[in-house]
Write a protein that holds these residues in place. Structure first.
Motif, PDB file in Angstrom:
ATOM      1  N   ARG A   1       0.845  -1.195   0.000  1.00 52.43           N
ATOM      2  CA  ARG A   1       0.000   0.000   0.000  1.00 52.43           C
ATOM      3  C   ARG A   1       0.884   1.249   0.000  1.00 52.43           C
ATOM      4  NH1 ARG A   1      -4.726  -0.207  -1.765  1.00 52.43           N
ATOM      5  NH2 ARG A   1      -4.818  -2.221  -0.742  1.00 52.43           N
ATOM      6  N   ALA A   2       0.500   2.255  -0.782  1.00 57.80           N
ATOM      7  CA  ALA A   2       1.245   3.515  -0.834  1.00 57.80           C
ATOM      8  C   ALA A   2       1.110   4.259   0.489  1.00 57.80           C
ATOM      9  CB  ALA A   2       0.723   4.381  -1.981  1.00 57.80           C
ATOM     10  N   PRO A   3       2.141   4.987   0.889  1.00 57.96           N
ATOM     11  CA  PRO A   3       2.053   5.767   2.124  1.00 57.96           C
ATOM     12  C   PRO A   3       0.890   6.762   2.045  1.00 57.96           C
ATOM     13  CG  PRO A   3       4.292   5.788   1.258  1.00 57.96           C
ATOM     14  CD  PRO A   3       3.429   5.150   0.220  1.00 57.96           C
ATOM     15  N   GLY A   4       0.183   6.892   3.159  1.00 59.03           N
ATOM     16  CA  GLY A   4      -0.919   7.850   3.227  1.00 59.03           C
ATOM     17  C   GLY A   4      -2.237   7.370   2.663  1.00 59.03           C
ATOM     18  N   VAL A   5      -2.226   6.216   1.993  1.00 60.39           N
ATOM     19  CA  VAL A   5      -3.475   5.661   1.442  1.00 60.39           C
ATOM     20  C   VAL A   5      -4.064   4.714   2.483  1.00 60.39           C
ATOM     21  CG1 VAL A   5      -4.476   4.216  -0.377  1.00 60.39           C
ATOM     22  CG2 VAL A   5      -2.671   5.855  -0.927  1.00 60.39           C
ATOM     23  N   PRO A   6      -5.331   4.917   2.857  1.00 56.74           N
ATOM     24  CA  PRO A   6      -5.923   4.032   3.866  1.00 56.74           C
ATOM     25  C   PRO A   6      -5.923   2.576   3.402  1.00 56.74           C
ATOM     26  CG  PRO A   6      -7.412   5.856   3.322  1.00 56.74           C
ATOM     27  CD  PRO A   6      -6.262   5.921   2.364  1.00 56.74           C
ATOM     28  N   SER A   7      -5.573   1.704   4.332  1.00 55.95           N
ATOM     29  CA  SER A   7      -5.585   0.265   4.040  1.00 55.95           C
ATOM     30  C   SER A   7      -6.993  -0.278   4.205  1.00 55.95           C
ATOM     31  CB  SER A   7      -4.666  -0.482   5.012  1.00 55.95           C
ATOM     32  OG  SER A   7      -3.343  -0.132   4.793  1.00 55.95           O
ATOM     33  N   PRO A   8      -7.406  -1.175   3.320  1.00 50.53           N
ATOM     34  CA  PRO A   8      -8.684  -1.834   3.546  1.00 50.53           C
ATOM     35  C   PRO A   8      -8.593  -2.701   4.802  1.00 50.53           C
ATOM     36  CG  PRO A   8      -7.580  -2.744   1.616  1.00 50.53           C
ATOM     37  CD  PRO A   8      -6.735  -1.632   2.127  1.00 50.53           C
ATOM     38  N   ALA A   9      -9.695  -2.861   5.474  1.00 48.96           N
ATOM     39  CA  ALA A   9      -9.717  -3.676   6.695  1.00 48.96           C
ATOM     40  C   ALA A   9     -10.903  -4.627   6.644  1.00 48.96           C
ATOM     41  CB  ALA A   9      -9.787  -2.779   7.927  1.00 48.96           C
ATOM     42  N   PRO A  10     -10.819  -5.664   5.800  1.00 49.98           N
ATOM     43  CA  PRO A  10     -11.943  -6.603   5.718  1.00 49.98           C
ATOM     44  C   PRO A  10     -12.156  -7.301   7.061  1.00 49.98           C
ATOM     45  CG  PRO A  10     -10.016  -7.479   4.590  1.00 49.98           C
ATOM     46  CD  PRO A  10      -9.677  -6.084   4.998  1.00 49.98           C
ATOM     47  N   ARG A  11     -13.425  -7.476   7.421  1.00 49.71           N
ATOM     48  CA  ARG A  11     -13.744  -8.165   8.678  1.00 49.71           C
ATOM     49  C   ARG A  11     -14.253  -9.582   8.417  1.00 49.71           C
ATOM     50  NH1 ARG A  11     -15.791  -3.290   8.672  1.00 49.71           N
ATOM     51  NH2 ARG A  11     -17.918  -3.986   8.396  1.00 49.71           N
ATOM     52  N   THR A  12     -14.744  -9.821   7.204  1.00 56.97           N
ATOM     53  CA  THR A  12     -15.235 -11.149   6.830  1.00 56.97           C
ATOM     54  C   THR A  12     -14.612 -11.530   5.495  1.00 56.97           C
ATOM     55  OG1 THR A  12     -17.134 -10.314   5.581  1.00 56.97           O
ATOM     56  CG2 THR A  12     -17.463 -10.693   7.961  1.00 56.97           C
ATOM     57  N   ILE A  13     -14.703 -12.800   5.170  1.00 53.87           N
ATOM     58  CA  ILE A  13     -14.119 -13.235   3.896  1.00 53.87           C
ATOM     59  C   ILE A  13     -14.873 -12.657   2.706  1.00 53.87           C
ATOM     60  CG2 ILE A  13     -13.022 -15.306   4.796  1.00 53.87           C
ATOM     61  CD1 ILE A  13     -15.501 -16.779   3.438  1.00 53.87           C
ATOM     62  N   GLU A  14     -16.164 -12.336   2.888  1.00 61.59           N
ATOM     63  CA  GLU A  14     -16.937 -11.744   1.787  1.00 61.59           C
ATOM     64  C   GLU A  14     -16.413 -10.356   1.411  1.00 61.59           C
ATOM     65  OE1 GLU A  14     -18.960 -15.029   3.424  1.00 61.59           O
ATOM     66  OE2 GLU A  14     -18.392 -13.221   4.486  1.00 61.59           O
ATOM     67  N   GLU A  15     -15.775  -9.694   2.356  1.00 62.20           N
ATOM     68  CA  GLU A  15     -15.209  -8.370   2.082  1.00 62.20           C
ATOM     69  C   GLU A  15     -13.828  -8.453   1.438  1.00 62.20           C
ATOM     70  OE1 GLU A  15     -15.244  -6.271   5.782  1.00 62.20           O
ATOM     71  OE2 GLU A  15     -17.427  -6.322   5.924  1.00 62.20           O
ATOM     72  N   LEU A  16     -13.284  -9.641   1.329  1.00 64.32           N
ATOM     73  CA  LEU A  16     -11.964  -9.856   0.745  1.00 64.32           C
ATOM     74  C   LEU A  16     -12.138 -10.119  -0.751  1.00 64.32           C
ATOM     75  CD1 LEU A  16      -9.012 -10.034   1.614  1.00 64.32           C
ATOM     76  CD2 LEU A  16      -9.373 -12.465   2.061  1.00 64.32           C
ATOM     77  N   ARG A  17     -11.886  -9.101  -1.565  1.00 63.32           N
ATOM     78  CA  ARG A  17     -12.064  -9.206  -3.010  1.00 63.32           C
ATOM     79  C   ARG A  17     -10.713  -9.246  -3.732  1.00 63.32           C
ATOM     80  NH1 ARG A  17     -14.343  -5.200  -1.168  1.00 63.32           N
ATOM     81  NH2 ARG A  17     -13.314  -3.683  -2.493  1.00 63.32           N
TER      82      ARG A  17
ATOM     83  N   THR B   1      -0.275 -12.948  -5.613  1.00 61.77           N
ATOM     84  CA  THR B   1       0.735 -12.883  -6.666  1.00 61.77           C
ATOM     85  C   THR B   1       1.334 -11.489  -6.620  1.00 61.77           C
ATOM     86  OG1 THR B   1      -0.501 -14.435  -8.031  1.00 61.77           O
ATOM     87  CG2 THR B   1       1.158 -13.105  -9.143  1.00 61.77           C
ATOM     88  N   TRP B   2       2.659 -11.419  -6.572  1.00 62.99           N
ATOM     89  CA  TRP B   2       3.375 -10.153  -6.426  1.00 62.99           C
ATOM     90  C   TRP B   2       2.833  -9.364  -5.226  1.00 62.99           C
ATOM     91  CZ3 TRP B   2       7.835  -9.561  -8.807  1.00 62.99           C
ATOM     92  CH2 TRP B   2       8.065 -10.170 -10.026  1.00 62.99           C
ATOM     93  N   GLY B   3       2.369 -10.074  -4.187  1.00 67.09           N
ATOM     94  CA  GLY B   3       1.909  -9.429  -2.967  1.00 67.09           C
ATOM     95  C   GLY B   3       0.477  -8.966  -2.974  1.00 67.09           C
ATOM     96  N   LEU B   4      -0.240  -9.132  -4.095  1.00 65.19           N
ATOM     97  CA  LEU B   4      -1.625  -8.674  -4.222  1.00 65.19           C
ATOM     98  C   LEU B   4      -2.573  -9.866  -4.125  1.00 65.19           C
ATOM     99  CD1 LEU B   4      -3.213  -6.049  -4.668  1.00 65.19           C
ATOM    100  CD2 LEU B   4      -3.082  -6.494  -7.120  1.00 65.19           C
ATOM    101  N   PHE B   5      -3.630  -9.738  -3.305  1.00 65.52           N
ATOM    102  CA  PHE B   5      -4.571 -10.831  -3.098  1.00 65.52           C
ATOM    103  C   PHE B   5      -5.219 -11.241  -4.421  1.00 65.52           C
ATOM    104  CE2 PHE B   5      -9.020 -12.135  -2.256  1.00 65.52           C
ATOM    105  CZ  PHE B   5      -8.739 -13.351  -1.660  1.00 65.52           C
ATOM    106  N   GLN B   6      -5.248 -12.580  -4.660  1.00 65.34           N
ATOM    107  CA  GLN B   6      -5.823 -13.121  -5.880  1.00 65.34           C
ATOM    108  C   GLN B   6      -7.083 -13.939  -5.612  1.00 65.34           C
ATOM    109  OE1 GLN B   6      -4.490 -12.387  -9.015  1.00 65.34           O
ATOM    110  NE2 GLN B   6      -3.268 -10.993  -7.777  1.00 65.34           N
ATOM    111  N   ARG B   7      -6.990 -14.877  -4.654  1.00 66.62           N
ATOM    112  CA  ARG B   7      -8.143 -15.732  -4.412  1.00 66.62           C
ATOM    113  C   ARG B   7      -8.044 -16.377  -3.045  1.00 66.62           C
ATOM    114  NH1 ARG B   7      -7.244 -21.142  -8.097  1.00 66.62           N
ATOM    115  NH2 ARG B   7      -5.324 -21.799  -7.094  1.00 66.62           N
ATOM    116  N   LEU B   8      -9.183 -16.884  -2.613  1.00 69.84           N
ATOM    117  CA  LEU B   8      -9.310 -17.551  -1.324  1.00 69.84           C
ATOM    118  C   LEU B   8      -9.645 -19.012  -1.556  1.00 69.84           C
ATOM    119  CD1 LEU B   8      -9.229 -16.526   1.605  1.00 69.84           C
ATOM    120  CD2 LEU B   8     -11.706 -16.354   1.517  1.00 69.84           C
ATOM    121  N   VAL B   9      -8.973 -19.895  -0.849  1.00 70.84           N
ATOM    122  CA  VAL B   9      -9.215 -21.328  -0.948  1.00 70.84           C
ATOM    123  C   VAL B   9      -9.641 -21.810   0.427  1.00 70.84           C
ATOM    124  CG1 VAL B   9      -8.174 -23.563  -1.505  1.00 70.84           C
ATOM    125  CG2 VAL B   9      -7.408 -21.505  -2.703  1.00 70.84           C
ATOM    126  N   ARG B  10     -10.683 -22.609   0.476  1.00 70.50           N
ATOM    127  CA  ARG B  10     -11.140 -23.136   1.758  1.00 70.50           C
ATOM    128  C   ARG B  10     -10.553 -24.482   2.038  1.00 70.50           C
ATOM    129  NH1 ARG B  10     -17.265 -23.956   3.390  1.00 70.50           N
ATOM    130  NH2 ARG B  10     -16.679 -25.152   5.172  1.00 70.50           N
TER     131      ARG B  10
END
Length: 191
Positions: free
Chosen positions: A118-134, A182-191
């Motif tokens: 994340r770039a400095p000064g840019v708010p980080s997302p804060a998912p609370r559930t897996i549905e919020e993880l895109r 991949t390259w540090g960016l979220f791609q997918r969730l596996v159960r």
């Protein structure tokens, strides 16, 4: 006599990042290619040239390669990771304006890690559930913080990382998941 090849540009580097991401998120990659006004052929060619640079007999060190392709870093800072002192250099990535490409080098110049943060000064997302993880919404660090305690796991290929964690599903039941990056960016969730 072969003509010299065109310089490898920041656009080409973005195509290299996308090439690895296409394995998990082909639709998002297609959208990104349209945004960059280019296509799969250019992505494959950029990846071919990148691989040739990585494996050339007289190749540059990784840190020098990034500087030659991306130019001078936007920031260079010292960071401690446990007992290890590293240099963190970052570059903007136009395709993801809220992110930076970060290269961590250890004393002596060897690259220890290379990924999107994340770039400095840019708010980080804060998912609370897996549905919020895109896909493409969070970095490794952000998912690890959101679903602590997350356990790092070996990735399935270079430039890939995985985190195992427990999180609530839509019904509130806690389940085990593995997030793939991949390259540090979220791609997918596996159960």
């Amino acid at each position: 006599m072969n003509a010299p090849s065109a310089p490898f540009t920041p656009l080409d580097f973005q195509l290299v990042l996308l090439r690895r991401m296409a394995d998990h998120q082909p639709g998002l990659v297609e959208d990104a290619l349209r945004k960059l006004d280019t296509g799969r052929g250019a992505m494959r060619e950029a990846n071919r040239r990148w691989q040739a640079m990585l494996h050339a007999p007289r190749r540059r060190g990784a840190a020098a390669r990034y500087r030659s392709v991306l130019g001078p870093p936007e920031t260079v800072t010292e960071r401690r990771i446990g007992d290890l002192a590293v240099e963190a250099a970052t570059w903007p990535v136009p395709l993801w304006p809220d992110l930076r490409f970060e290269v961590l080098t250890v004393p002596g110049g060897a690259v220890w890690n290379e990924w999107l943060v994340r770039a400095p000064g840019v708010p980080s997302p804060a998912p609370r559930t897996i549905e919020e993880l895109r896909p493409w919404s969070c970095t490794v660090d952000e998912v690890a913080r959101a679903f602590a305690p997350a356990r790092p796991m070996e990735g399935t290929a270079p430039t890939r990382w995985r985190l195992a964690f427990t999180a609530p599903d839509t019904a509130g039941a806690r389940r085990e998941y593995v997030a793939e990056f991949t390259w540090g960016l979220f791609q997918r969730l596996v159960r």
